[in-house]
Structures are given as structure tokens and as C-alpha cells.
Motif scaffolding. Structure first.
Motif, mmCIF file in Angstrom:
data_model
loop_
_atom_site.group_PDB
_atom_site.id
_atom_site.type_symbol
_atom_site.label_atom_id
_atom_site.label_comp_id
_atom_site.label_asym_id
_atom_site.label_seq_id
_atom_site.Cartn_x
_atom_site.Cartn_y
_atom_site.Cartn_z
ATOM 1 N N ARG A 72 17.314 -41.067 22.704
ATOM 2 C CA ARG A 72 17.469 -39.616 22.689
ATOM 3 C C ARG A 72 18.195 -39.138 23.935
ATOM 4 N NH1 ARG A 72 12.340 -35.947 23.025
ATOM 5 N NH2 ARG A 72 12.556 -36.647 25.146
ATOM 6 N N ALA A 73 17.961 -39.784 25.050
ATOM 7 C CA ALA A 73 18.587 -39.386 26.297
ATOM 8 C C ALA A 73 20.099 -39.567 26.239
ATOM 9 C CB ALA A 73 17.995 -40.174 27.451
ATOM 10 N N VAL A 74 20.595 -40.473 25.417
ATOM 11 C CA VAL A 74 22.038 -40.671 25.282
ATOM 12 C C VAL A 74 22.659 -39.567 24.436
ATOM 13 C CG1 VAL A 74 23.784 -42.214 24.325
ATOM 14 C CG2 VAL A 74 21.863 -43.153 25.598
ATOM 15 N N TRP A 75 21.997 -39.150 23.378
ATOM 16 C CA TRP A 75 22.573 -38.180 22.456
ATOM 17 C C TRP A 75 22.477 -36.743 22.943
ATOM 18 C CZ3 TRP A 75 25.889 -39.543 19.034
ATOM 19 C CH2 TRP A 75 25.868 -40.831 18.540
ATOM 20 N N VAL A 76 21.509 -36.419 23.755
ATOM 21 C CA VAL A 76 21.346 -35.040 24.215
ATOM 22 C C VAL A 76 22.561 -34.559 25.009
ATOM 23 C CG1 VAL A 76 19.980 -33.532 25.709
ATOM 24 C CG2 VAL A 76 18.841 -35.045 24.096
ATOM 25 N N PRO A 77 23.053 -35.292 26.013
ATOM 26 C CA PRO A 77 24.241 -34.813 26.727
ATOM 27 C C PRO A 77 25.480 -34.721 25.842
ATOM 28 C CG PRO A 77 23.183 -36.561 27.971
ATOM 29 C CD PRO A 77 22.495 -36.484 26.652
ATOM 30 N N ILE A 78 25.646 -35.674 24.938
ATOM 31 C CA ILE A 78 26.810 -35.638 24.043
ATOM 32 C C ILE A 78 26.773 -34.398 23.168
ATOM 33 C CG2 ILE A 78 27.907 -36.807 22.094
ATOM 34 C CD1 ILE A 78 27.032 -39.454 23.410
ATOM 35 N N LEU A 79 25.622 -34.100 22.585
ATOM 36 C CA LEU A 79 25.507 -32.921 21.729
ATOM 37 C C LEU A 79 25.673 -31.621 22.517
ATOM 38 C CD1 LEU A 79 22.617 -33.984 19.347
ATOM 39 C CD2 LEU A 79 25.055 -33.815 18.828
ATOM 40 N N VAL A 85 27.457 -31.195 25.307
ATOM 41 C CA VAL A 85 28.865 -31.054 25.681
ATOM 42 C C VAL A 85 29.689 -30.604 24.473
ATOM 43 C CG1 VAL A 85 30.925 -32.346 26.371
ATOM 44 C CG2 VAL A 85 28.806 -32.615 27.642
ATOM 45 N N LEU A 86 29.442 -31.190 23.294
ATOM 46 C CA LEU A 86 30.171 -30.771 22.096
ATOM 47 C C LEU A 86 29.852 -29.332 21.712
ATOM 48 C CD1 LEU A 86 29.988 -33.985 19.899
ATOM 49 C CD2 LEU A 86 31.970 -33.061 21.120
ATOM 50 N N ALA A 87 28.592 -28.947 21.835
ATOM 51 C CA ALA A 87 28.220 -27.554 21.553
ATOM 52 C C ALA A 87 28.878 -26.614 22.559
ATOM 53 C CB ALA A 87 26.704 -27.394 21.596
ATOM 54 N N GLY A 88 28.928 -27.010 23.826
ATOM 55 C CA GLY A 88 29.595 -26.202 24.836
ATOM 56 C C GLY A 88 31.077 -26.057 24.566
ATOM 57 N N LEU A 89 31.736 -27.137 24.117
ATOM 58 C CA LEU A 89 33.151 -27.062 23.755
ATOM 59 C C LEU A 89 33.362 -26.076 22.613
ATOM 60 C CD1 LEU A 89 34.370 -30.764 23.838
ATOM 61 C CD2 LEU A 89 35.399 -28.850 25.046
ATOM 62 N N PHE A 90 32.529 -26.186 21.580
ATOM 63 C CA PHE A 90 32.677 -25.319 20.414
ATOM 64 C C PHE A 90 32.463 -23.853 20.779
ATOM 65 C CE2 PHE A 90 30.858 -23.143 16.730
ATOM 66 C CZ PHE A 90 31.899 -23.302 15.831
ATOM 67 N N VAL A 91 31.361 -23.563 21.451
ATOM 68 C CA VAL A 91 31.051 -22.174 21.811
ATOM 69 C C VAL A 91 32.069 -21.640 22.812
ATOM 70 C CG1 VAL A 91 29.342 -20.691 22.937
ATOM 71 C CG2 VAL A 91 28.609 -22.395 21.277
ATOM 72 N N GLY A 92 32.454 -22.450 23.789
ATOM 73 C CA GLY A 92 33.437 -22.022 24.774
ATOM 74 C C GLY A 92 34.788 -21.725 24.155
ATOM 75 N N ASN A 93 35.230 -22.538 23.196
ATOM 76 C CA ASN A 93 36.489 -22.269 22.505
ATOM 77 C C ASN A 93 36.421 -20.959 21.729
ATOM 78 O OD1 ASN A 93 38.210 -24.305 23.300
ATOM 79 N ND2 ASN A 93 37.639 -25.664 21.636
ATOM 80 N N ARG A 94 35.308 -20.733 21.064
ATOM 81 C CA ARG A 94 35.168 -19.488 20.275
ATOM 82 C C ARG A 94 35.145 -18.266 21.197
ATOM 83 N NH1 ARG A 94 37.367 -21.764 16.857
ATOM 84 N NH2 ARG A 94 36.296 -23.188 15.515
ATOM 85 N N VAL A 95 34.434 -18.334 22.302
ATOM 86 C CA VAL A 95 34.391 -17.216 23.248
ATOM 87 C C VAL A 95 35.774 -17.010 23.864
ATOM 88 C CG1 VAL A 95 33.423 -16.448 25.453
ATOM 89 C CG2 VAL A 95 31.929 -17.425 23.715
ATOM 90 N N GLY A 96 36.469 -18.100 24.188
ATOM 91 C CA GLY A 96 37.816 -17.998 24.736
ATOM 92 C C GLY A 96 38.784 -17.342 23.765
ATOM 93 N N GLU A 97 38.674 -17.684 22.480
ATOM 94 C CA GLU A 97 39.525 -17.056 21.472
ATOM 95 C C GLU A 97 39.211 -15.573 21.343
ATOM 96 O OE1 GLU A 97 39.055 -19.198 17.842
ATOM 97 O OE2 GLU A 97 40.124 -20.956 18.603
ATOM 98 N N ALA A 98 37.942 -15.214 21.415
ATOM 99 C CA ALA A 98 37.555 -13.811 21.280
ATOM 100 C C ALA A 98 38.014 -12.983 22.478
ATOM 101 C CB ALA A 98 36.044 -13.699 21.121
ATOM 102 N N LEU A 99 38.054 -13.593 23.653
ATOM 103 C CA LEU A 99 38.403 -12.855 24.872
ATOM 104 C C LEU A 99 39.861 -13.005 25.299
ATOM 105 C CD1 LEU A 99 35.264 -13.582 27.070
ATOM 106 C CD2 LEU A 99 35.799 -11.514 25.784
ATOM 107 N N GLN A 100 40.682 -13.721 24.539
ATOM 108 C CA GLN A 100 42.039 -13.972 24.991
ATOM 109 C C GLN A 100 42.900 -12.717 25.028
ATOM 110 O OE1 GLN A 100 43.253 -17.017 22.268
ATOM 111 N NE2 GLN A 100 44.746 -15.702 21.303
ATOM 112 N N ALA A 101 42.557 -11.671 24.282
ATOM 113 C CA ALA A 101 43.300 -10.414 24.377
ATOM 114 C C ALA A 101 43.049 -9.738 25.726
ATOM 115 C CB ALA A 101 42.909 -9.482 23.236
ATOM 116 N N ALA A 102 41.835 -9.866 26.242
ATOM 117 C CA ALA A 102 41.490 -9.251 27.524
ATOM 118 C C ALA A 102 41.879 -10.141 28.703
ATOM 119 C CB ALA A 102 39.993 -8.952 27.572
#
Length: 81
Positions: free
Chosen positions: A5-12, A14-31
């Protein structure tokens, strides 16, 4: 079990952070126009054939600065857990 479990937690996280960060970046790119830049990581599709069965395999990832920030925050959160 805990070691696996300790191996999969950081991977998940980081992937969740990439997904959410990309979506927030797309939403804020006009500003914030700096969030409109993207970098690409990936591998061109490869075609494999075995008898009559064909298989294509390729990976592509487009990341903006918000995604990078989200991945770093996900990794920092994984280290705290």
C-alpha cells in the motif's frame, strides 16, 4: 500488505495532483496566461502483430504548470502520510 500500500499511495496522489492541477490550470488560464503553456511527455504508438491479432501501444501526457504544482503537492502529501 502495508508495504504494498505504501508504494501505491504516492503514485495515486501524484496522478490525482496532476489531474486536478491540469483542470485548475485550464480553468484559470484566462486570468493567468502563464498557465496556458503545455509540455508533452510520451512515447509514439507502436504496433505489434501476433498471427492475426494486432495491438497498438502508446502513451502521451500533456502537463501544464498547474499540473506540475499539483503533482508536487500530491508528492508532499504522500510523504506526510
Amino acid at each position: 500488505m502495508r508495504g504494498r500500500r505504501a508504494v501505491w499511495v504516492p503514485i495515486l496522489l501524484v496522478l490525482a495532483g496532476l489531474f486536478v492541477g491540469n483542470r485548475v490550470g485550464e480553468a484559470l488560464q484566462a486570468a493567468v496566461p502563464a498557465l496556458a503553456s503545455y509540455g508533452s511527455l510520451g512515447m509514439e504508438p507502436r504496433h505489434f502483430t501476433l498471427l492475426d491479432l494486432g495491438l497498438d501501444f502508446g502513451v502521451s501526457l500533456r502537463v501544464n504548470p498547474g499540473g506540475v504544482l499539483g503533482a508536487v503537492l500530491g508528492l508532499a502529501l504522500a510523504r506526510r502520510i
